[in-house]
Scaffold this active site. Structure first.
Site: not given
Ligand code: GLC
Ligand code: GLC
Length: 646
Positions: A323, A281
């Site tokens: 990401e 993330d």
């Protein structure tokens, strides 16, 4: 790179960790990587007093993870290695979902595997499952314990059982590692609040506003409306913590080697649960430096390369997805550069393609999509995209200004039009969405809304307009088809396979009302889902067509992502995005009409790519009728053709 001097050190650490030398494959991988690993490590921590010690600790983390790797995962590692880039296959299709909103908890999810099989999905991205305070959760991206599954979902054993069951039915799983920050309820944060300097050093802590003010001069705001600024005052210890996202998400400080080591240990812990793809993330944010945007810094890439080498050494079957939702030129760097090309993240999100598809749908003009491709085509062989139309986040208009200009538009006005189109400011627009995170200073904003609502389904249902309903469904399938066939692993967002429209109930929940991304994170109603089986319903039409697209994709190896994508130029037509996928003798021409008009496309542009003879459309499952002596193809509004010569 091989460095003989590292040999005894590695041997000693492996012996201490109880890893004899009998695991030849592991030993070979470690020896092949360790010198590079040390070089990268020193780039970050050369000056740090704990550099040497920290590196030894990191090797121990690798050795422990290898020792703890369950036998069934080692066997899977081998199977994957034999396939050579297993994740480039056209046979993988994913869905991203919140376990609780989808079906309750992890146990229940185990009973839903048939549903995915029926649809043709064999890869699940389970949105964050680890402990997160219910009222300050950011959808699970504010983690207070990286090893404890949040009670809402069940237990760690439930997760292990689910992964085991999925693996037995040939399914893959993706989980997140939230690398950039922890919840301020994480044990480290609690101890930092109490004044323990060891843990204050895990974060960016400042005694006064002097440095925070300097940082903020160059750091863009991520949530300017709900969490302005990038620092939060911590009353308990009278300090300022860096909080790039929400005020309850404290940024971890990777200049401290201890932090990297702890997080690596967790990454390998996830790998040993059986994670096939790890979604890292927000990696763009993990290194901060005064005077910069604190995004995409070279050191962030160094950390990712270190992670890659550690994973490759200890748990090689786990692929990495970065990401990074950043400009196309920046995205490319997450696949690695120079000698690390294709040796950093295995996957990135094709956010630019996603955003330009929404752009094309609004304008009926694909020139911006085309202008963005030269950058995207730089993706190295051996890496892949996650392709998608919607996800749990907003749609950012992060394509390059230069590409907008090249497409013939003015950047500011063009973005304004797109925002207005999707947020209800343009009267004739069928879309129903909302602006997310409007920045009053720059007028920057992103877009929230479900696939169906943004494609016009919500309005069509409200007005009971059959013609509009038909168009909305076409738009949904056009968007999906383009993302399924362009190359990469398609990632559906749960609910989109059935046309879920926006859910406005989040407005009544104070833990969510400040964040309109919740409008597109539905709670699944299984009665509604049953309609997928009833011919004639909207749900059935969308589900059946989505399934057919996925089935087709699986039956066509030419769709595998092996750097086999060629774009047709638009000087023939600015409404149609067209590309050719090639594998050996096979060529598949994919043509997508993003406009509301019927297009008559000159067949020469396909013929000159070596596609001769009758043209068979896989989607309609029939041979194409060609107009005017075979010179033109007809493509209906918001329709597409998947053509192969027969
Ligand atoms: C990622 C997530 C997003 C979250 C953010 C902070 O961008 O996708 O949902 O808000 O990271 O963790
Ligand atoms: C981060 C993510 C981006 C998302 C945002 C919040 O910037 O990278 O995907 O838009 O967080 O939603």
């Amino acid at each position: 790179m091989y460095d003989r001097s590292l040999h005894p050190q590695v041997n000693a650490i492996l012996a201490q960790a109880g890893m004899g030398l009998e695991d030849n494959l592991f030993y070979a991988r470690v020896m092949a990587n360790v010198a590079t690993l040390r070089k990268l490590y020193r780039e970050l921590y050369e000056e740090h007093p704990l550099c040497e010690q920290g590196f030894e600790q990191l090797l121990r983390v690798i050795a422990d993870a290898a020792r703890n790797r369950p036998a069934f995962l080692k066997a899977k590692d081998e199977q994957k290695a034999q396939k050579d880039h297993w994740f480039l296959s056209n046979e993988i299709a994913g869905m991203s979902l919140y376990v609780d909103r989808f079906c309750g908890d992890l146990k229940q999810l185990g009973n839903k595997l048939d549903y995915f099989q029926q649809l043709g999905v064999n890869f699940l991205h389970l949105m964050p499952l680890f402990q997160s305070p219910p009222n300050e959760s950011d959808g699970g991206y504010a983690v207070s314990d990286f090893r404890k599954v949040d009670e809402r979902f069940g237990s760690l054993d439930d997760l292990k059982n689910l992964i085991q069951r999925m693996s037995e039915s040939g399914m893959y799983v993706m989980l997140d590692i939230v690398l950039n920050h922890t919840s301020h309820h994480h044990e480290w944060a609690l101890r930092a609040k109490k004044g323990e300097t060891k843990y204050q050093d895990y974060y960016y802590f400042y005694e006064d506003r002097r440095l925070p003010d300097l940082f903020e001069k160059t750091m863009p705001e991520i949530f300017p409306e709900s969490a302005p600024g990038s620092f939060t005052y911590v009353e308990e210890c009278n300090q300022w913590a860096m909080t790039v996202f929400h005020n309850y998400q404290w940024d971890l400080n990777y200049t401290n080697p201890q932090v990297l080591c702890e997080m690596l240990d967790t990454i390998l812990f996830y790998a040993n649960l059986g994670v096939d793809v790890l979604r890292i993330d927000a990696p763009a944010f993990i290194w901060k430096q005064l005077g910069t945007t604190c995004q995409n810094l070279p050191q962030a890439h160094t950390i990712l390369k270190i992670i890659k080498l550690c994973v490759e050494s200890a748990t090689p079957g786990m692929a990495l997805l970065g990401e990074a939702i950043v400009a196309p030129k920046e995205i490319m760097k997450y696949f690695g550069t120079d000698e690390f090309t294709a040796r950093e993240c295995d996957f990135a999100y094709n956010a630019t393609q996603m955003a330009t598809q929404w752009d094309a749908l609004a304008t009926g003009d694909v020139r911006l999509m085309l202008a963005s491709q030269p950058d995207l085509l730089q993706k190295p062989f051996g890496t892949s995209w996650i392709t998608y139309t919607r996800c749990h986040d907003d749609i950012g208009l992060g394509y390059e200004d230069a590409a907008i200009k090249q497409a013939g538009f003015t950047p500011f006005d063009h973005r304004k039009f797109i925002k207005d189109f999707y947020s209800g400011e343009v009267e004739y627009s069928p879309a129903k969405g909302a602006l997310f995170s409007v920045n009053p200073k720059t007028q920057d904003a992103r877009i929230s809304g479900t696939l169906a609502s943004l494609c016009g389904l919500e309005k069509a249902l409200e007005s009971k307009n059959e013609a509009e309903l038909e168009l909305a469904i076409r738009r949904i399938l056009l968007m999906q088809a383009c993302s399924f066939f362009i190359g990469g692993v398609p990632m559906l967002f749960y609910g989109d396979e059935l046309g879920y429209t926006n859910d406005y109930s989040y407005l009544k929940d104070p833990a969510k009302s400040y964040d309109n991304r919740w409008m597109h994170r539905p709670i699944i109603d299984w009665k509604k889902n049953q309609k997928a089986e009833k011919a004639g319903t909207v749900e059935h039409r969308i589900f059946a067509a989505t399934k057919r697209l996925l089935d087709l994709r699986k039956s066509l190896p030419v769709v595998a992502d092996v750097k086999n994508l060629y774009w047709l130029t638009t000087h023939h037509h600015q409404h149609v995005a067209g590309f050719i996928r090639t594998l050996g003798e096979h060529k598949l021409a994919c043509l997508f009409n993003f406009s509301s008009q019927t297009v008559h496309l000159y067949t020469g542009i396909i013929r000159e790519q070596g596609i001769h003879g009758a043209l068979f459309d896989h989607w309609k499952n029939e041979t194409c009728f060609l107009e005017a002596d075979g010179s033109f193809l007809k493509i209906e509004p918001y329709s597409f053709l998947l053509l192969e010569a027969r």
